[in-house]
Design a protein around this motif. Structure first.
Motif, short mmCIF file in Angstrom:
data_model
loop_
_atom_site.label_atom_id
_atom_site.label_comp_id
_atom_site.label_asym_id
_atom_site.label_seq_id
_atom_site.Cartn_x
_atom_site.Cartn_y
_atom_site.Cartn_z
N PRO A 39 19.09 -2.61 -76.36
CA PRO A 39 18.82 -2.85 -77.79
C PRO A 39 17.33 -2.87 -78.14
CG PRO A 39 19.53 -4.85 -76.70
CD PRO A 39 19.74 -3.74 -75.72
N ASN A 40 16.47 -2.87 -77.14
CA ASN A 40 15.04 -2.78 -77.41
C ASN A 40 14.59 -1.34 -77.67
OD1 ASN A 40 14.43 -5.60 -77.02
ND2 ASN A 40 14.71 -5.27 -74.83
N ASP A 41 15.48 -0.39 -77.42
CA ASP A 41 15.15 1.02 -77.65
C ASP A 41 15.27 1.36 -79.14
OD1 ASP A 41 14.77 1.26 -74.95
OD2 ASP A 41 16.72 2.19 -74.55
N ASN A 94 22.20 -5.75 -66.87
CA ASN A 94 21.52 -4.46 -66.96
C ASN A 94 21.57 -4.03 -68.43
OD1 ASN A 94 20.56 -1.86 -66.81
ND2 ASN A 94 22.32 -1.05 -65.67
N LYS A 95 20.48 -4.20 -69.14
CA LYS A 95 20.47 -3.92 -70.57
C LYS A 95 20.72 -2.44 -70.88
CE LYS A 95 17.53 -7.79 -71.96
NZ LYS A 95 16.30 -8.22 -72.68
N ASP A 96 20.35 -1.57 -69.95
CA ASP A 96 20.58 -0.15 -70.18
C ASP A 96 22.07 0.20 -70.16
OD1 ASP A 96 17.88 0.42 -70.42
OD2 ASP A 96 17.63 0.75 -68.27
N ALA A 97 22.89 -0.71 -69.60
CA ALA A 97 24.33 -0.48 -69.51
C ALA A 97 25.11 -1.17 -70.63
CB ALA A 97 24.86 -0.95 -68.15
N LEU A 98 24.40 -1.78 -71.58
CA LEU A 98 25.08 -2.46 -72.68
C LEU A 98 25.85 -1.48 -73.56
CD1 LEU A 98 22.31 -5.03 -73.67
CD2 LEU A 98 24.63 -5.59 -72.92
N VAL A 99 27.01 -1.93 -74.00
CA VAL A 99 27.86 -1.17 -74.94
C VAL A 99 28.15 -2.11 -76.10
CG1 VAL A 99 30.03 0.06 -75.25
CG2 VAL A 99 28.88 0.12 -73.02
N TYR A 100 28.03 -1.63 -77.32
CA TYR A 100 28.13 -2.54 -78.46
C TYR A 100 28.70 -1.86 -79.69
CZ TYR A 100 23.79 -0.06 -79.60
OH TYR A 100 22.86 0.92 -79.85
N LYS A 101 29.10 -2.70 -80.62
CA LYS A 101 29.43 -2.25 -81.97
C LYS A 101 28.73 -3.22 -82.91
CE LYS A 101 33.48 -0.64 -83.12
NZ LYS A 101 34.90 -0.48 -83.50
N ILE A 102 27.85 -2.70 -83.76
CA ILE A 102 27.17 -3.55 -84.74
C ILE A 102 27.85 -3.38 -86.08
CG2 ILE A 102 24.95 -3.66 -83.57
CD1 ILE A 102 23.95 -1.47 -85.46
N MET A 103 27.75 -4.42 -86.93
CA MET A 103 28.53 -4.38 -88.17
C MET A 103 27.97 -5.34 -89.20
SD MET A 103 31.79 -6.34 -86.49
CE MET A 103 31.60 -5.30 -85.04
N PRO A 152 15.11 -17.20 -77.87
CA PRO A 152 15.17 -15.77 -77.54
C PRO A 152 16.56 -15.35 -77.07
CG PRO A 152 13.30 -16.85 -76.47
CD PRO A 152 14.17 -17.93 -77.01
N PHE A 153 16.86 -14.08 -77.22
CA PHE A 153 18.14 -13.55 -76.74
C PHE A 153 18.28 -13.75 -75.23
CE2 PHE A 153 17.50 -10.53 -80.46
CZ PHE A 153 18.35 -11.26 -81.30
N ASP A 154 17.17 -13.67 -74.52
CA ASP A 154 17.23 -13.76 -73.05
C ASP A 154 17.63 -15.15 -72.56
OD1 ASP A 154 16.58 -11.12 -72.76
OD2 ASP A 154 14.43 -11.47 -72.42
N THR A 155 17.63 -16.16 -73.45
CA THR A 155 18.04 -17.51 -73.04
C THR A 155 19.44 -17.86 -73.56
OG1 THR A 155 16.98 -18.58 -74.96
CG2 THR A 155 15.64 -18.28 -72.95
N GLU A 156 20.15 -16.89 -74.06
CA GLU A 156 21.50 -17.16 -74.57
C GLU A 156 22.42 -17.70 -73.49
OE1 GLU A 156 21.87 -13.98 -78.28
OE2 GLU A 156 22.86 -13.56 -76.38
N GLY A 157 22.12 -17.41 -72.23
CA GLY A 157 22.94 -17.89 -71.13
C GLY A 157 23.10 -19.40 -71.14
N GLU A 158 22.08 -20.11 -71.61
CA GLU A 158 22.14 -21.57 -71.68
C GLU A 158 23.24 -22.02 -72.64
OE1 GLU A 158 18.26 -22.63 -72.93
OE2 GLU A 158 17.26 -21.77 -71.17
N THR A 159 23.35 -21.34 -73.76
CA THR A 159 24.38 -21.68 -74.74
C THR A 159 25.76 -21.22 -74.27
OG1 THR A 159 22.76 -21.57 -76.54
CG2 THR A 159 25.08 -21.41 -77.15
N PHE A 160 25.82 -20.05 -73.66
CA PHE A 160 27.09 -19.58 -73.13
C PHE A 160 27.63 -20.53 -72.07
CE2 PHE A 160 25.88 -15.09 -74.45
CZ PHE A 160 26.86 -15.02 -75.42
#
Length: 212
Positions: A39-41, A94-103, A152-160
């Motif tokens: 998503p940084n691309d 692996n962020k390059d392997a992310l698959v998403y749908k935005i809406m 940051p998005f990179d710390t979402e693991g704490e909430t998950f």
């Protein structure tokens, strides 16, 4: 005087929960775009910039009364459902392997015909990519566990991790959303403008039906 519908005020329990908990997410209509990769691309940014003009074209059409009685509302926040093509998660993501749908959610009265008109109007005014790939979809999420993550998005693991603990404590099981997507994110802050440490993102797990 026309009253403006504001989701932040009218739907606080759905979008601005004060604490971790379960909510029943209603059936809603969305403008959607599918994608894959980091998503940084630039691709991700370009897709976002394709959704918003259509959402605002619909909003303006309703405000001007082009679709019946005038109706003014605040455009709903960007959302996304996410998974990975390689199964990576957490610290090994692996962020390059992310698959998403935005809406972007739409008011209930928006129709497919109106979306088609809004896309055509946007195309006439702006050189916007991905307009032909935008879809108008109805989606039911139903009972879901959600919590706001601040940072940051990179710390979402704490909430998950807190959400996973809640699932275990209450005997709940999360299920996939919209096919094989693992979770939903609702971007309450504009991540292009808000500092990462102050960014608010609503994280949501769809819950599996109860066995009872």
């Amino acid at each position: 005087m026309m009253t403006k519908y504001e989701w932040r005020k009218a739907e606080k329990g759905l979008y601005l929960p004060k604490q971790l908990g379960v909510v029943d997410v209603p059936t809603s209509n969305y403008l959607t775009l599918e994608g894959a990769g980091n998503p940084n691309d630039a691709l991700f940014s370009d897709q976002i910039q394709s959704l918003y003009p259509v959402a605002y074209a619909l909003r303006m059409g309703y405000k001007k009364g082009l679709y019946g009685n005038p109706f003014e509302y605040t455009v709903y926040p960007l959302e996304g459902v996410w998974t990975t093509a390689d199964g990576s998660r957490g610290a090994q993501l692996n962020k390059d392997a992310l698959v998403y749908k935005i809406m972007i959610r739409q008011p209930d009265q928006v129709t497919a015909e109106q979306v088609t008109d809004a896309i055509a109007a946007t195309r006439e005014k702006k050189d916007v990519p991905f307009l032909d790939q935008i879809r108008f979809e109805t989606y039911t999420e139903g009972p879901s566990l959600q919590m706001i993550h601040v940072g940051p998005f990179d710390t979402e693991g704490e909430t998950f991790a807190k959400m996973q603990a809640y699932l275990a404590e209450h005997g709940l099981t999360k299920t996939t959303t919209m096919g094989d997507y693992q979770h939903r994110e609702v971007y309450l802050s504009d991540f292009r403008r808000v500092a990462s440490e102050k960014r608010k993102t609503l994280l949501r797990y769809r819950l599996a039906p109860s066995a009872n």
